[in-house]
Motif scaffolding. Structure first.
Motif, PDB file in Angstrom:
ATOM      1  N   GLY A  58       0.848  -1.186   0.000  1.00  0.00           N
ATOM      2  CA  GLY A  58       0.000   0.000   0.000  1.00  0.00           C
ATOM      3  C   GLY A  58       0.883   1.235   0.000  1.00  0.00           C
ATOM      4  N   SER A  59       0.269   2.400  -0.029  1.00  0.00           N
ATOM      5  CA  SER A  59       1.066   3.627  -0.040  1.00  0.00           C
ATOM      6  C   SER A  59       1.665   3.850   1.349  1.00  0.00           C
ATOM      7  N   PRO A  60       2.851   4.457   1.402  1.00  0.00           N
ATOM      8  CA  PRO A  60       3.513   4.632   2.698  1.00  0.00           C
ATOM      9  C   PRO A  60       2.830   5.690   3.556  1.00  0.00           C
ATOM     10  N   MET A  61       2.972   5.515   4.862  1.00  0.00           N
ATOM     11  CA  MET A  61       2.435   6.502   5.800  1.00  0.00           C
ATOM     12  C   MET A  61       3.224   7.798   5.706  1.00  0.00           C
ATOM     13  N   LEU A  62       4.529   7.683   5.587  1.00  0.00           N
ATOM     14  CA  LEU A  62       5.398   8.855   5.542  1.00  0.00           C
ATOM     15  C   LEU A  62       6.431   8.720   4.436  1.00  0.00           C
ATOM     16  N   GLU A  63       6.665   9.791   3.742  1.00  0.00           N
ATOM     17  CA  GLU A  63       7.793   9.889   2.829  1.00  0.00           C
ATOM     18  C   GLU A  63       8.674  10.988   3.389  1.00  0.00           C
ATOM     19  N   ALA A  64       9.964  10.722   3.474  1.00  0.00           N
ATOM     20  CA  ALA A  64      10.884  11.716   4.037  1.00  0.00           C
ATOM     21  C   ALA A  64      10.774  13.002   3.225  1.00  0.00           C
ATOM     22  N   PRO A  65      10.540  14.139   3.867  1.00  0.00           N
ATOM     23  CA  PRO A  65      10.304  15.383   3.127  1.00  0.00           C
ATOM     24  C   PRO A  65      11.515  15.878   2.341  1.00  0.00           C
ATOM     25  N   PHE A  66      12.708  15.593   2.819  1.00  0.00           N
ATOM     26  CA  PHE A  66      13.900  16.089   2.131  1.00  0.00           C
ATOM     27  C   PHE A  66      14.639  14.995   1.384  1.00  0.00           C
ATOM     28  N   ASP A  67      14.152  13.755   1.509  1.00  0.00           N
ATOM     29  CA  ASP A  67      14.798  12.637   0.836  1.00  0.00           C
ATOM     30  C   ASP A  67      13.701  11.719   0.308  1.00  0.00           C
ATOM     31  N   ALA A  68      13.391  11.819  -0.966  1.00  0.00           N
ATOM     32  CA  ALA A  68      12.317  11.024  -1.558  1.00  0.00           C
ATOM     33  C   ALA A  68      12.693   9.560  -1.701  1.00  0.00           C
ATOM     34  N   GLN A  69      13.873   9.196  -1.258  1.00  0.00           N
ATOM     35  CA  GLN A  69      14.353   7.824  -1.374  1.00  0.00           C
ATOM     36  C   GLN A  69      13.971   6.967  -0.163  1.00  0.00           C
ATOM     37  N   GLN A  70      13.269   7.526   0.805  1.00  0.00           N
ATOM     38  CA  GLN A  70      12.947   6.781   2.020  1.00  0.00           C
ATOM     39  C   GLN A  70      11.445   6.815   2.287  1.00  0.00           C
ATOM     40  N   TRP A  71      10.870   5.626   2.500  1.00  0.00           N
ATOM     41  CA  TRP A  71       9.456   5.498   2.844  1.00  0.00           C
ATOM     42  C   TRP A  71       9.349   4.850   4.212  1.00  0.00           C
ATOM     43  N   ASP A  72       8.401   5.315   5.019  1.00  0.00           N
ATOM     44  CA  ASP A  72       8.160   4.729   6.337  1.00  0.00           C
ATOM     45  C   ASP A  72       6.729   4.214   6.418  1.00  0.00           C
ATOM     46  N   TYR A  73       6.599   2.970   6.831  1.00  0.00           N
ATOM     47  CA  TYR A  73       5.305   2.364   7.120  1.00  0.00           C
ATOM     48  C   TYR A  73       5.232   2.243   8.639  1.00  0.00           C
ATOM     49  N   VAL A  74       4.387   3.056   9.253  1.00  0.00           N
ATOM     50  CA  VAL A  74       4.313   3.139  10.705  1.00  0.00           C
ATOM     51  C   VAL A  74       2.952   2.617  11.167  1.00  0.00           C
ATOM     52  N   TYR A  75       2.968   1.776  12.193  1.00  0.00           N
ATOM     53  CA  TYR A  75       1.739   1.287  12.810  1.00  0.00           C
ATOM     54  C   TYR A  75       1.855   1.514  14.309  1.00  0.00           C
ATOM     55  N   ARG A  76       0.846   2.127  14.890  1.00  0.00           N
ATOM     56  CA  ARG A  76       0.860   2.414  16.328  1.00  0.00           C
ATOM     57  C   ARG A  76      -0.485   2.005  16.903  1.00  0.00           C
ATOM     58  N   ALA A  80      -6.276   0.800  25.096  1.00  0.00           N
ATOM     59  CA  ALA A  80      -7.088   1.614  25.998  1.00  0.00           C
ATOM     60  C   ALA A  80      -6.671   1.455  27.453  1.00  0.00           C
ATOM     61  N   TYR A  81      -6.464   0.263  27.876  1.00  0.00           N
ATOM     62  CA  TYR A  81      -6.135   0.022  29.279  1.00  0.00           C
ATOM     63  C   TYR A  81      -4.781  -0.668  29.398  1.00  0.00           C
ATOM     64  N   GLY A  82      -3.883  -0.351  28.485  1.00  0.00           N
ATOM     65  CA  GLY A  82      -2.561  -0.950  28.495  1.00  0.00           C
ATOM     66  C   GLY A  82      -1.548  -0.002  27.900  1.00  0.00           C
ATOM     67  N   GLY A  83      -0.481  -0.567  27.383  1.00  0.00           N
ATOM     68  CA  GLY A  83       0.590   0.253  26.828  1.00  0.00           C
ATOM     69  C   GLY A  83       0.393   0.582  25.363  1.00  0.00           C
ATOM     70  N   VAL A  84       1.486   0.941  24.738  1.00  0.00           N
ATOM     71  CA  VAL A  84       1.488   1.316  23.328  1.00  0.00           C
ATOM     72  C   VAL A  84       2.367   0.323  22.574  1.00  0.00           C
ATOM     73  N   GLU A  85       1.863  -0.190  21.470  1.00  0.00           N
ATOM     74  CA  GLU A  85       2.625  -1.082  20.600  1.00  0.00           C
ATOM     75  C   GLU A  85       2.920  -0.312  19.320  1.00  0.00           C
ATOM     76  N   GLN A  86       4.180  -0.280  18.926  1.00  0.00           N
ATOM     77  CA  GLN A  86       4.544   0.467  17.729  1.00  0.00           C
ATOM     78  C   GLN A  86       5.469  -0.371  16.861  1.00  0.00           C
ATOM     79  N   ARG A  87       5.225  -0.306  15.565  1.00  0.00           N
ATOM     80  CA  ARG A  87       6.056  -0.983  14.563  1.00  0.00           C
ATOM     81  C   ARG A  87       6.385   0.024  13.480  1.00  0.00           C
ATOM     82  N   ARG A  88       7.580  -0.095  12.939  1.00  0.00           N
ATOM     83  CA  ARG A  88       7.952   0.778  11.829  1.00  0.00           C
ATOM     84  C   ARG A  88       8.808  -0.010  10.852  1.00  0.00           C
ATOM     85  N   LEU A  89       8.486   0.127   9.603  1.00  0.00           N
ATOM     86  CA  LEU A  89       9.244  -0.482   8.524  1.00  0.00           C
ATOM     87  C   LEU A  89       9.735   0.659   7.645  1.00  0.00           C
ATOM     88  N   THR A  90      11.050   0.838   7.573  1.00  0.00           N
ATOM     89  CA  THR A  90      11.639   1.912   6.773  1.00  0.00           C
ATOM     90  C   THR A  90      12.264   1.298   5.527  1.00  0.00           C
TER      91      THR A  90
END
Length: 139
Positions: A58-76, A80-90
């Motif tokens: 799918g399309s990336p969540m973030l594209e580096a603004p100054f470097d179009a060569q990097q895409w980030d797929y971020v999931y957070r 609700a009653y626990g912690g935070v789970e975060q994954r990132r694929l660059t």
């Protein structure tokens, strides 16, 4: 005077029982970003074109603004009653080809919300549920 006491008592009781009380507030798990499963990440291979990556991930969540060569797929997932789970694929590209894959977070299991009950309402006529709890191996 007795009527006034009953009215005040009833008003206070109804206020406490209603949603405006100290009993607590309902909270939901909040998922944001691109849902990336381990199966999707394993299919990525250096040398793939940008279009092949978009078709797979799918399309990336973030594209580096100054470097179009990097895409980030971020999931957070903010539980609700626990912690935070975060994954990132660059993903780093050289020209139009995928050059490097960098993983951050635990990709070994699906996120708990998508695995247990899905995100958002589901249609009872659709056996697969919504898009987020339909995994590639469901086909």
């Amino acid at each position: 005077m007795q009527k006034l006491t009953r009215t005040v008592t009833l008003t206070v009781a109804l206020t406490l029982v209603s949603g405006c009380s100290y009993f607590g507030v309902y909270k939901r798990d909040l998922a944001q970003g691109n849902l990336v499963t381990s199966a999707m990440a394993e299919q990525l291979q250096p040398g793939m074109t940008r279009q092949q990556v978009v078709n797979l991930m799918g399309s990336p969540m973030l594209e580096a603004p100054f470097d179009a060569q990097q895409w980030d797929y971020v999931y957070r997932l903010d539980k609700a009653y626990g912690g935070v789970e975060q994954r990132r694929l660059t993903l780093t590209f050289q020209g139009n080809r995928l050059a490097d894959i960098d993983r951050h977070g635990d990709f070994s299991r699906p996120p708990s919300v998508a695995d247990e009950r899905g995100i958002g309402p589901t249609d009872s006529t659709n056996a697969r549920g919504n898009l987020l709890n339909a995994r590639p191996d469901d086909e």
